[in-house]
Design a protein around this motif. Structure first.
Motif, mmCIF file in Angstrom:
data_model
loop_
_atom_site.group_PDB
_atom_site.id
_atom_site.type_symbol
_atom_site.label_atom_id
_atom_site.label_comp_id
_atom_site.label_asym_id
_atom_site.label_seq_id
_atom_site.Cartn_x
_atom_site.Cartn_y
_atom_site.Cartn_z
ATOM 1 N N ILE A 177 -3.076 -40.597 30.583
ATOM 2 C CA ILE A 177 -1.530 -40.604 31.100
ATOM 3 C C ILE A 177 -1.026 -39.845 30.035
ATOM 4 O O ILE A 177 -0.895 -40.081 28.974
ATOM 5 N N PRO A 178 -0.563 -38.600 30.299
ATOM 6 C CA PRO A 178 0.133 -37.575 29.611
ATOM 7 C C PRO A 178 1.377 -38.258 28.887
ATOM 8 O O PRO A 178 1.999 -39.260 29.820
ATOM 9 N N PRO A 179 2.114 -37.651 27.864
ATOM 10 C CA PRO A 179 3.582 -37.859 27.899
ATOM 11 C C PRO A 179 4.330 -37.390 28.973
ATOM 12 O O PRO A 179 4.058 -36.423 29.663
ATOM 13 N N VAL A 180 5.562 -38.330 29.057
ATOM 14 C CA VAL A 180 6.368 -37.747 30.371
ATOM 15 C C VAL A 180 7.427 -37.395 29.975
ATOM 16 O O VAL A 180 8.530 -38.079 29.083
ATOM 17 N N ALA A 181 7.837 -36.098 30.265
ATOM 18 C CA ALA A 181 9.291 -35.608 30.183
ATOM 19 C C ALA A 181 9.936 -35.658 31.471
ATOM 20 O O ALA A 181 9.854 -35.642 32.426
ATOM 21 N N GLN A 182 11.405 -36.308 31.094
ATOM 22 C CA GLN A 182 12.220 -36.432 32.199
ATOM 23 C C GLN A 182 13.015 -34.754 32.180
ATOM 24 O O GLN A 182 13.887 -34.383 31.130
ATOM 25 N N VAL A 183 13.242 -34.257 33.367
ATOM 26 C CA VAL A 183 14.105 -33.190 33.535
ATOM 27 C C VAL A 183 15.257 -33.262 34.477
ATOM 28 O O VAL A 183 15.007 -33.697 35.810
ATOM 29 N N VAL A 205 14.120 -20.623 29.810
ATOM 30 C CA VAL A 205 14.978 -21.035 28.808
ATOM 31 C C VAL A 205 14.401 -22.103 27.858
ATOM 32 O O VAL A 205 14.439 -22.339 26.910
ATOM 33 N N PHE A 206 13.442 -22.858 28.574
ATOM 34 C CA PHE A 206 12.539 -23.741 27.733
ATOM 35 C C PHE A 206 11.079 -23.228 27.503
ATOM 36 O O PHE A 206 10.291 -23.563 28.415
ATOM 37 N N ASN A 207 11.281 -22.252 26.759
ATOM 38 C CA ASN A 207 9.819 -21.245 26.731
ATOM 39 C C ASN A 207 9.019 -21.440 25.359
ATOM 40 O O ASN A 207 8.385 -20.607 25.135
ATOM 41 N N ASN A 208 9.227 -22.681 24.844
ATOM 42 C CA ASN A 208 8.475 -22.901 23.632
ATOM 43 C C ASN A 208 7.604 -24.280 23.567
ATOM 44 O O ASN A 208 7.361 -24.998 22.732
ATOM 45 N N LYS A 298 13.945 -35.519 27.110
ATOM 46 C CA LYS A 298 14.653 -35.241 28.069
ATOM 47 C C LYS A 298 15.333 -33.791 28.141
ATOM 48 O O LYS A 298 15.918 -33.433 27.023
ATOM 49 N N LEU A 299 14.982 -33.093 29.243
ATOM 50 C CA LEU A 299 15.670 -31.560 29.221
ATOM 51 C C LEU A 299 16.543 -31.770 30.509
ATOM 52 O O LEU A 299 16.548 -32.158 31.380
ATOM 53 N N ILE A 300 17.710 -30.971 30.102
ATOM 54 C CA ILE A 300 18.750 -30.810 31.102
ATOM 55 C C ILE A 300 19.096 -29.434 31.584
ATOM 56 O O ILE A 300 19.018 -28.618 30.512
ATOM 57 N N ILE A 301 19.065 -29.196 32.670
ATOM 58 C CA ILE A 301 19.650 -27.701 33.006
ATOM 59 C C ILE A 301 20.795 -27.871 34.122
ATOM 60 O O ILE A 301 20.715 -28.617 35.053
ATOM 61 N N ASP A 302 21.911 -27.088 34.050
ATOM 62 C CA ASP A 302 22.794 -27.141 34.849
ATOM 63 C C ASP A 302 22.585 -25.991 35.890
ATOM 64 O O ASP A 302 22.819 -24.704 35.775
ATOM 65 N N SER A 464 28.856 -9.264 45.821
ATOM 66 C CA SER A 464 29.065 -8.843 44.531
ATOM 67 C C SER A 464 28.108 -9.831 43.647
ATOM 68 O O SER A 464 28.042 -10.874 43.767
ATOM 69 N N TYR A 465 27.755 -9.507 42.463
ATOM 70 C CA TYR A 465 27.085 -10.248 41.605
ATOM 71 C C TYR A 465 28.339 -11.319 41.085
ATOM 72 O O TYR A 465 29.478 -11.027 40.998
ATOM 73 N N GLU A 466 27.782 -12.311 40.226
ATOM 74 C CA GLU A 466 28.595 -13.594 39.872
ATOM 75 C C GLU A 466 29.368 -12.839 38.480
ATOM 76 O O GLU A 466 28.539 -12.568 37.551
ATOM 77 N N PRO A 467 30.551 -12.380 38.550
ATOM 78 C CA PRO A 467 30.963 -11.731 37.314
ATOM 79 C C PRO A 467 30.998 -12.779 35.853
ATOM 80 O O PRO A 467 31.025 -12.160 35.072
ATOM 81 N N ASN A 468 31.004 -14.072 36.131
ATOM 82 C CA ASN A 468 31.145 -14.975 35.053
ATOM 83 C C ASN A 468 29.938 -15.421 34.538
ATOM 84 O O ASN A 468 29.751 -16.495 33.627
ATOM 85 N N PHE A 469 28.733 -14.975 34.856
ATOM 86 C CA PHE A 469 27.329 -15.423 34.514
ATOM 87 C C PHE A 469 27.205 -15.143 32.889
ATOM 88 O O PHE A 469 27.375 -13.918 32.525
ATOM 89 N N THR A 470 27.095 -16.204 32.187
ATOM 90 C CA THR A 470 27.085 -16.075 30.844
ATOM 91 C C THR A 470 25.874 -16.778 30.217
ATOM 92 O O THR A 470 25.817 -16.999 28.996
ATOM 93 N N GLY A 471 25.009 -17.060 31.107
ATOM 94 C CA GLY A 471 23.817 -17.713 30.797
ATOM 95 C C GLY A 471 23.498 -19.137 31.391
ATOM 96 O O GLY A 471 24.330 -19.699 31.922
ATOM 97 N N ILE A 472 22.224 -19.573 31.295
ATOM 98 C CA ILE A 472 22.018 -20.821 32.034
ATOM 99 C C ILE A 472 22.316 -21.970 30.966
ATOM 100 O O ILE A 472 21.727 -22.056 29.894
ATOM 101 N N LYS A 473 23.226 -22.910 31.235
ATOM 102 C CA LYS A 473 23.381 -24.208 30.406
ATOM 103 C C LYS A 473 22.255 -24.984 30.450
ATOM 104 O O LYS A 473 21.878 -25.560 31.468
ATOM 105 N N HIS A 474 21.790 -25.377 29.517
ATOM 106 C CA HIS A 474 20.618 -26.266 29.089
ATOM 107 C C HIS A 474 20.768 -27.047 27.868
ATOM 108 O O HIS A 474 21.311 -26.481 26.838
ATOM 109 N N GLU A 475 19.745 -27.940 27.728
ATOM 110 C CA GLU A 475 19.585 -28.519 26.328
ATOM 111 C C GLU A 475 18.426 -29.376 26.468
ATOM 112 O O GLU A 475 18.018 -29.826 27.620
ATOM 113 N N ILE A 476 18.032 -29.952 25.414
ATOM 114 C CA ILE A 476 17.099 -30.752 25.373
ATOM 115 C C ILE A 476 17.104 -31.882 24.201
ATOM 116 O O ILE A 476 17.747 -31.810 23.460
#
Length: 687
Positions: A177-183, A205-208, A298-302, A464-476
């Motif tokens: 049974i592997p370790p389990v990550a909550q996303v 964004v979680f590329n490591n 725990k990984l979080i993405i908005d 039109s494109y979303e003018p306020n796109f500044t990146g994907i909010k995420h955390e670990i």
């Protein structure tokens, strides 16, 4: 491999009914574990024997059948457990390939196995359509995209061919049974974005290697608003993210999906109204992770911060908004595969093509389309999507894997650029190694085919494109220390040790200080297809592509320790057997490639995953000249009975202790496989 306590929620082995909480992965694993000691509750890190609900194989069914027969198999243990589908190379009409397909068909008919011929569809889609993969069950397949089943709350995980042959013969195989990550998925998807944008964004964004060799459990208040087809796409590509499964919760959205789109009449063996009612509706509240269960991280993405996302070129770890690609010209577009060829995907692309009357794909662009199954293809025809694709100039392919795996028509040529709704854009996978491959959603693929460059659907739909796109909010959030703290407060009465299995394993640690040592580094490719290489020669060439001095610096009884992702690469079993030939019976690393891990146990090579130990060794030698292979003078003792490891500087009872840690329990079932010389030997002993 066994993992240290920081990677799992440890439960003491006792006869009491008091136990730690379980996450959903552990609950399903518990349900399908066999021959457990009384009152044993399973958790991440534990080795268990499993009897999965179903086991699927595809074009590799014939090699598995040969392995099954070579180990003495004559009767399938449970033919209701096995499913054979033909999907990978269905465009190949050569005599050799048709003979293989005919062999699979005849074998299935002989043994009463459910068989789906070429053209029926991609195996993973059939497993879902026909109810083999089902919520709250464990289903495996001899294919890396078994993770797909997690989209419907089914724990799907890949196995190798030897495992499949073992299941055919005995009904079971082993699993750690592997370790389990909550996303956690927060927020709501912007209009027009899909499940593909979610998983491509996560990979970007979680590329490591945050979830490498983990199981993933998706959570969050927004999940109820994510359609099942989106969930299937997300779960499918958790494979490329590095995970061994990706499971969504069983909720009302899923139950309603079954009721409205999947339920058959009462005569259907797997999708009857009674099964939906009894196994999903009535048990809905119990099919959940315990509230106080433990996760490794725990990984979080908005989701609300997502936009149309593209991965590549030639890597899923490179992600960016479509507008950042500066209208990159393309030669080919693909809407195929088990990732994005379901009905909603075809609808998404067709609506882009239908936006203006007479819309055609751009001059010089080839757009290849295939449904995930014949059922979906018929539904698309009934709804007019197929006519839309044909009028636009698309090339229609039969249901199957095709160009996704580099087979059949439409492969990328040298210097070409392709945009695809598939799951892998590894260099050379979809054709020439000198081509560029990008991954995106069906909407982006269709828009790009029309424009002739990588384009957003907004360009077709007049938005039109979303003018306020500044990146994907995420955390670990790393949670491993919590699990370790719980472990420290537990006691263990020990694991029963079988006759013939050592109670402890001791040896000097030999450091091969590198990450990503691949199977070519462990065992040279030039010997891989030579079937008569003697054991002595295998020992001599072991690790020679990594370090020619390895043979001179090691001796039998040593314990090999290396960095992270040890054994990545091909599925060659000799990577494990060569190490054994050198007289090394235990390998320790920061992490292992999954196929190497399975091949190790299947060939009686033990592995331990102790990332803290490799970190300590690297700290010790950081100021010294680099050596590819180094005798460390540190000795590791693995107390198998008490599931613990002690590392000392030097030998003897008074040697200074460097590290003490818990590892997963090695149960009797796994010990028996090792004692029998591997999985094939174990199967033979059962026949």
């Amino acid at each position: 491999m066994l993992r240290t306590s920081a990677s799992y929620s440890f439960r003491s082995f006792s006869t009491s009914s008091i136990a730690f909480a379980q996450n959903l992965t552990e609950k399903i694993a518990q349900k399908y574990a066999v021959n457990l000691p009384a009152n044993k509750e399973v958790h991440s890190g534990d080795y268990i024997s499993i009897k999965p609900q179903h086991c699927m194989s595809h074009d590799n069914s014939w090699p598995i059948a040969l392995k099954f027969m070579n180990i003495g198999g004559s009767k399938i243990y449970d033919n209701r457990q096995i499913v054979n589908t033909i999907d990978h190379d269905v465009q190949n009409k050569s005599e050799k390939n048709l003979t293989k397909y005919n062999n699979i068909k005849n074998f299935a008919l002989k043994h009463g196995i459910d068989f789906y011929p070429p053209g029926a569809g991609i195996g993973h889609q059939i497993m879902i359509e026909q109810g083999y993969a089902f919520p709250n069950t464990l289903t495996v397949a001899s294919d890396s995209h078994s993770n797909t089943y997690g989209g419907i709350g089914c724990l799907g995980t890949p196995i190798v061919r030897t495992d499949a042959a073992a299941i055919w013969a005995t009904g079971q195989t082993w699993w750690q049974i592997p370790p389990v990550a909550q996303v956690e998925l927060k927020g709501e998807l912007p209009k027009g974005c899909s499940g593909k944008d979610v998983i491509v964004g996560l990979c970007g964004v979680f590329n490591n290697d945050e979830v490498l060799n983990h199981c993933i459990e998706f959570t969050g208040d927004s999940i109820s608003k994510i359609p099942i087809d989106y969930r299937l796409t997300i779960a499918n590509m958790t494979t490329e993210w590095g995970a061994l499964s990706g499971i969504f919760p069983i909720d009302n959205t899923l139950i309603d999906w079954y009721k409205t789109t999947k339920v058959k009449d009462s005569s259907h063996p797997r999708l009857s109204p009674e099964r939906i009612e009894n196994e999903l509706v009535k048990k809905n509240d119990s099919l959940k992770a315990d509230p106080d269960c433990k996760y490794d991280k725990k990984l979080i993405i908005d989701l609300s911060t997502l936009t149309h996302y593209v991965s590549g070129p030639n890597s899923v770890k490179i992600g960016q908004p479509v507008q950042n690609l500066n209208k990159k010209p393309i030669n080919k577009a693909y809407l195929v595969s088990c990732t994005n060829s379901r009905l909603s995907d075809l609808q998404m692309a067709a609506e882009i093509l239908q936006n203006e009357v007479g819309t055609k794909i751009a001059p010089g662009v080839e757009f290849y389309v295939a449904a995930a199954s014949s059922l979906i293809e018929q539904q698309a025809k009934d709804l007019g999507y197929w006519d839309t694709f044909i009028r636009a100039g698309c090339t229609i392919l039969p249901p199957g894997c095709g160009p996704c795996i580099g087979l059949g028509a439409g492969l990328l040529k040298e210097g070409e650029v392709g945009i695809s709704a598939t799951n892998r854009n590894f260099k050379g996978r979809m054709g020439s190694k000198d081509a560029l491959a990008y991954l995106a959603s069906p909407a982006v693929v269709a828009a790009s085919a029309i424009k002739g460059y990588i384009a957003s659907p907004a360009e077709i739909l007049g938005q039109s494109y979303e003018p306020n796109f500044t990146g994907i909010k995420h955390e670990i959030i790393e949670l491993g220390d919590t699990a370790a703290a719980d472990t420290a407060n537990t006691s263990s009465e020990g694991v029963e040790i079988l006759d013939g299995f050592p109670k402890e394993i001791v040896g000097e640690l030999i450091l091969c200080d590198a990450d990503n040592i691949n199977t070519d580094g462990i065992y040279p490719g030039k010997y891989t297809y030579q079937d008569d290489v003697p054991k002595e020669k295998m020992a001599q060439v072991c690790m020679e592509n990594y370090d020619p001095e390895f043979i001179n610096k090691t001796k039998p009884g040593d314990i090999l320790i290396s960095g992270f992702n040890f054994g990545t690469g091909s599925s060659r079993e000799q990577a494990a057997t060569a190490i054994l030939a050198r007289g090394i019976n235990l390998v320790v690393s920061g992490s292992f490639g999954n196929i190497f891990s399975r091949n190790s146990i299947n060939n009686a090579l033990l592995t331990l995953e102790i990332p803290k130990l490799i970190d300590l060794l690297r700290k010790k030698y950081k100021d010294l000249p680099k050596e590819l292979t180094r005798r460390t003078g540190w000795f590791l003792k693995w107390d198998v009975a008490n599931a613990s490891v002690v590392v000392t500087e030097g030998e003897g009872k008074d040697a200074p202790v460097i590290l003490e840690t818990k590892v997963g329990e090695l149960g009797k079932n796994l010990q028996e496989i090792i004692v029998k010389g591997g999985l094939e030997g174990w199967v033979k002993s059962k026949l």
